[in-house]
Enzyme design. Structure first.
Site, mmCIF file in Angstrom:
data_model
loop_
_atom_site.group_PDB
_atom_site.id
_atom_site.type_symbol
_atom_site.label_atom_id
_atom_site.label_comp_id
_atom_site.label_asym_id
_atom_site.label_seq_id
_atom_site.Cartn_x
_atom_site.Cartn_y
_atom_site.Cartn_z
ATOM 1 N N SER A 167 -1.748 -0.768 -4.078
ATOM 2 C CA SER A 167 -2.838 0.066 -3.592
ATOM 3 C C SER A 167 -2.341 1.464 -3.262
ATOM 4 C CB SER A 167 -3.427 -0.577 -2.314
ATOM 5 O OG SER A 167 -4.228 0.320 -1.595
ATOM 6 N N HIS A 196 0.850 -1.198 0.000
ATOM 7 C CA HIS A 196 0.000 0.000 0.000
ATOM 8 C C HIS A 196 0.877 1.236 0.000
ATOM 9 C CE1 HIS A 196 -3.228 2.777 0.669
ATOM 10 N NE2 HIS A 196 -2.698 3.198 1.811
ATOM 11 N N SER A 197 0.571 2.187 -0.893
ATOM 12 C CA SER A 197 1.278 3.455 -0.988
ATOM 13 C C SER A 197 2.772 3.196 -1.233
ATOM 14 C CB SER A 197 1.026 4.274 0.282
ATOM 15 O OG SER A 197 1.356 5.629 0.094
ATOM 16 N N LEU A 198 3.660 3.690 -0.379
ATOM 17 C CA LEU A 198 5.087 3.406 -0.546
ATOM 18 C C LEU A 198 5.344 1.916 -0.687
ATOM 19 C CD1 LEU A 198 8.154 4.098 -0.395
ATOM 20 C CD2 LEU A 198 7.921 4.000 2.098
ATOM 21 N N SER A 236 3.790 -0.241 -2.213
ATOM 22 C CA SER A 236 3.549 -0.747 -3.559
ATOM 23 C C SER A 236 4.830 -0.794 -4.382
ATOM 24 C CB SER A 236 2.517 0.131 -4.281
ATOM 25 O OG SER A 236 1.255 0.037 -3.668
#
Length: 247
Positions: free
Chosen positions: A117, A89-91, A93
């Site tokens: 995500s 998720h975010s970083l 990813s």
């Protein structure tokens, strides 16, 4: 000697798939704790713990992607003998993505799937100015605005000091990241997820992940902001269904 890179050692029993989970900036294994029951019994959730957080709080967090990926690959490879997938998720990813690419460069098959995500595709130019250099008050205000700062941290100076150290490092890691040129692309399926009101990654930006693989691409948008997935049973069910379809 560094601490464990996986919060709970994979058991190697029962599950059809191991899901190695990479958290957002400042995040750790606790973010994925509710997933364990939601994913069982077919998926074993294995949160990855980076230096500087939880049991590894005394270690220096990374601010550059290449050395982090080198260490991750070395530490994770012994656990990748069982069918596995990556989620970030975010970083997380791009950490998951670059780890998958590094494994491919080493001749490994890589994950059976990559789920991402809340982050624009790796090759998308950033539309936001850097924030890792901001003063403490400005930086913390930005973190609170995004909704990912634990309530128990705000107002406790000692906790804030450690939390800011990791957050700054993670934001610098993200802000200085550029995809490694060339090298093997992915061939596995990529599942992308987005919040419909995410200020950091619009659904259109997240859709760009379709370009990182020659395999199947699927995207789903959920209601919410950057942390739309937090404590969402529906989201966990969607990830589970995508990775381990019903037999």
């Amino acid at each position: 000697m560094s601490g464990s890179w996986i919060s709970t050692a994979p058991s190697g029993t029962g599950a059809r798939l191991r899901l190695f989970c990479f958290a957002h900036a400042g995040g750790g294994s606790a973010f994925f704790r509710p997933w364990r029951a939601a994913m069982a019994p077919d998926i074993e959730v294995c949160p990855v713990v980076l230096p500087g957080r939880e049991a590894r709080i005394r270690e220096t967090p990374h601010t550059r992607m290449a050395p982090l990926i080198d260490e991750l690959v070395t530490e994770l490879r012994p656990h990748l003998v069982h069918p596995y997938a990556f989620f970030g998720h975010s970083l997380g990813s791009v950490v998951a993505y670059e780890t998958a690419r590094a494994l491919r460069r080493l001749g490994d098959p890589g994950p059976e799937a990559l789920a991402v995500s809340g982050r624009p595709a790796p090759h998308a130019p950033s539309r936001r100015p850097p924030v890792s250099h901001l003063g403490d008050e400005e930086f913390m205000a930005e973190m609170v605005r995004l909704g990912g700062t634990p309530a128990e941290v705000v107002g406790q100076p000692e906790m804030v000091r450690f939390f800011l150290l990791v957050l700054r490092a993670d934001f610098e890691l993200n802000e200085t990241y550029r995809p490694q040129p060339g090298g093997p692309g992915l061939t596995c399926p990529v599942h992308a997820f987005s919040g419909d009101h995410d200020p950091l990654a619009t659904p259109q930006e997240v859709a760009g992940w379709r370009d990182v693989t020659s395999g199947h691409f699927r995207m789903r948008v959920f209601p919410g902001g950057h942390f739309y997935l937090k404590d969402s049973v529906e989201f966990a069910a969607a990830v589970r269904a995508g990775l381990v379809p019903a037999r």
